[in-house]
Design a protein around this motif. Structure first.
Motif: not given
Lengths: 233, 404
Positions: B176, B357, B360-361, B364-368
């Protein structure tokens, strides 16, 4: 998800400058925060020393008024050995951290003076009031010339934990305090460290717990601790 | 010692901040999205393989599922002298007209790529390692990036294939972080790796540059540096997703990372004229020098932490040896370490979390943050210096590395 990233091979100096400015600010903030917390620690130590200083002055005054007060009243109000050793530990920590050297040295000198005052006062009290406090004077050096000082510190910490009423006064042999140098002269402590002065006699080299218990049979008269922990340098 | 630590901390923080500032600058600028008609240039995907009987079928199946016109796609399997069933399995796919299988004597990945290059006339040529699986939309998305005539290569968004062991969970976090780094390096015109899993190249440029080279067992880095040197662009398309296998055991991971780091050091040495040169923009001025320095920084901090741990352990041992008792653990706020070095260390960790983070964004589009993040921060960072030091040693004495 992001669009594709493509870029020409350029270097925008503005980005370099902004990153430099932010990194500089982060560094400045870190140093400021560190300095702030150190100042807070110094303030805590100063406050504790003020308390102990006031307590000593109070005991001295009570001592002067002994004719009108009972020995019990005075003895009950003496400084707890743990209060002094806790202060000593905090100063050792600050010294090891290395910041604010001048202020820490000043506090250390004051601490040594407080220890000497407490030591003298306790000696006078023990004579007048027939108390039997047990003292150990410990002289160390942290100039790097005393290989066993760290070990002796551990031994004395363990001893203080075992006998919470034992009064251990630790002194930096090289500290520039005239009262301390006088004490060193009075007890004829040579620069062969670590040195313990027990019952007025200097003992040189590393002394383990059984050695000290042998030299100081009065320790047997002190109550052994169950869980109280104190420490000293 | 303290000055060196602060200087290295400053450079490390500066690099993280620089990437973050560039990322924010890029996202603050509102761009008008141009509607680009979907192009489908003829594309050859090469699957170079050597003893890949385990993964070859899944890799080829994923390629056959690509949403791309059948007449524009060819899949070239080059068996590089496998001694297992790789060739036999690959040949079972030849009933699909898009698949061609070649067998040659073992010569290394770069020779397999050059073999395919000589046997194709496609406009684009890509590589997919036989341990990777590609998303059905990936090629379509990458192909459109080649609308820009200066783009010579496009790298995908690489994700881990399976995460079963703790080591794989930690690698997932690392991937990531790599999503962010790869994206930002491309955005800064500074990509210096075109990874094996599904990097696609403009065939004419590869021919012009003379094909793939051994590149100290990292032909993907050598090729990327050569592309950069020649003035072409390398883009990154994070929405083109590819899943790749990650090593299951530390031994395999160590070997893989020693090879990667060794290859980077040796290739950077070969292209040293680019290091520090303004002619190559951010790549020459910042990315290459800092990436090289980060190897020394990683080793330095590891040795320093190890030294402090050893010192602490010695003190505890000494205390035990003279008192027969271990120190009683107790918490006192007075003794909480608030030195500037610690504060800066924690800030650097915080920034790394932000970068993971952001990765990830991007991917995957998610900041998790991935589940393995705490382990990555507190454990993985102690593994990295082991392969950095080994690779540095091997590179210094030119000892070479092996693929497996």
């Amino acid at each position: 998800m992001m669009d594709p990233a493509i870029s020409e091979r350029t270097a925008r100096l503005r980005t370099y400058a902004v990153a430099l400015l932010i990194t500089g600010l982060i560094f400045a903030t870190a140093f400021y925060a560190s300095n702030y917390f150190n100042e807070r620690r110094v303030a805590d130590i100063r406050a504790a020393q003020d308390d102990i200083s006031t307590d000593i002055l109070s005991i001295e005054t009570q001592f002067d008024l002994l004719q009108e007060r009972s020995c019990n009243d005075v003895a009950e109000n003496t400084i707890l050995p743990s209060a002094l050793s806790s202060l000593g530990n905090q100063l050792s920590y600050m010294e090891a951290q290395g910041g604010n050297v001048a202020e820490v040295t000043r506090l250390k000198r004051l601490y040594s003076l407080l220890e000497i005052k407490d030591y003298l006062l306790m000696k006078q009290l023990s004579t007048k009031c027939k108390l039997k406090p047990v003292f150990v004077l410990y002289f160390y050096s942290n100039k790097g010339d005393c290989t066993d000082c760290q070990k002796q510190g551990y031994v004395l910490t363990a001893l203080a934990q075992k006998y919470p009423q034992l009064r251990i006064y630790s002194f930096d042999y090289n500290l520039d305090v005239s009262a301390l140098q006088t004490l060193i002269g009075v007890d004829n402590v040579e620069n062969t460290l670590p040195a313990l002065v027990i019952n007025g006699t200097p003992h040189y080299g590393l002394q383990m717990i059984p050695d000290i218990e042998k030299i100081l049979p009065q320790l047997a008269t002190l109550k052994k601790a169950t869980s109280t922990a104190t420490s000293t340098r | 010692m303290t000055t060196v630590t602060y200087v290295l901390l400053f450079i490390s923080l500066y690099f993280e901040v620089f990437l973050l500032v560039s990322f924010l600058e890029r996202n603050l600028v509102r761009r008008v999205k141009k509607i680009i008609p979907q192009l489908f240039p003829t594309t050859a995907i090469v699957v170079p393989c050597f003893n890949e009987q385990k993964g070859i079928a899944a890799t080829l199946e994923s390629l056959l599922r690509l949403e791309y016109p059948h007449d524009k796609l060819e899949i070239i399997v080059v068996d590089d002298g496998s001694s297992d069933r790789t060739l036999e399995i690959a040949r079972t796919f030849t009933n699909d007209s898009r698949v061609r299988v070649f067998a040659k004597d073992n010569g290394g990945k770069h020779t397999a790529m050059n073999y395919a290059l000589a046997h194709t006339s496609a406009e684009l040529i890509g590589c997919l390692d036989a341990d990777s699986i590609v998303d059905s939309q990936a090629l379509k998305r990458i192909a459109n990036v080649f609308n820009n005539p200066r783009v010579a290569a496009v790298t995908p968004g690489i994700h881990t294939k399976e995460t079963t062991t703790i080591l794989q969970h930690m690698q997932k976090v690392e991937y990531h972080l790599s999503l962010f780094n790869r994206f930002m390096l491309a955005a800064l015109g500074s990509a210096y790796i075109t990874p094996g899993p599904f990097s696609i190249f403009r065939t004419s440029v590869i021919r012009e540059l003379g094909g793939w080279k051994h590149g100290h067992s990292t032909e993907d880095m050598e090729m990327a540096l050569r592309i950069q040197e020649s003035g072409h662009l390398i883009a990154n398309c994070p929405t083109a997703i590819v899943h790749t296998s990650t090593p299951l055991t530390f031994r395999r991971l160590f070997k893989q990372r020693v090879r990667w780091t060794y290859g980077f050091i040796r290739n950077a040495a070969d292209y040293r004229h680019m290091v520090g040169s303004r002619r190559y923009g951010n790549l020459g001025l910042l990315i290459l020098p800092t990436s090289l320095l980060s190897i020394l920084t990683g080793i330095y901090f590891f040795v320093r932490i190890l030294f402090e741990f050893a010192q602490q352990s010695y003190n505890t041992y000494t205390q035990y040896s003279v008192t027969n008792a271990l120190p009683m653990p107790h918490f006192d706020i007075f003794y909480v370490n608030t030195s500037a070095m610690w504060v800066l260390g924690w800030l650097a960790v915080g920034l790394i979390l932000v970068l993971i983070s952001a990765g990830s964004w991007i991917g995957t589009g998610s900041k998790q943050l991935p589940k393995g993040t705490p382990l990555f921060i507190f454990f993985y960072c102690f593994l990295v210096p082991l392969w950095l030091a080994t690779a540095l040693f091997r590179a210094t004495f030119k000892l070479g590395v092996r693929w497996r």
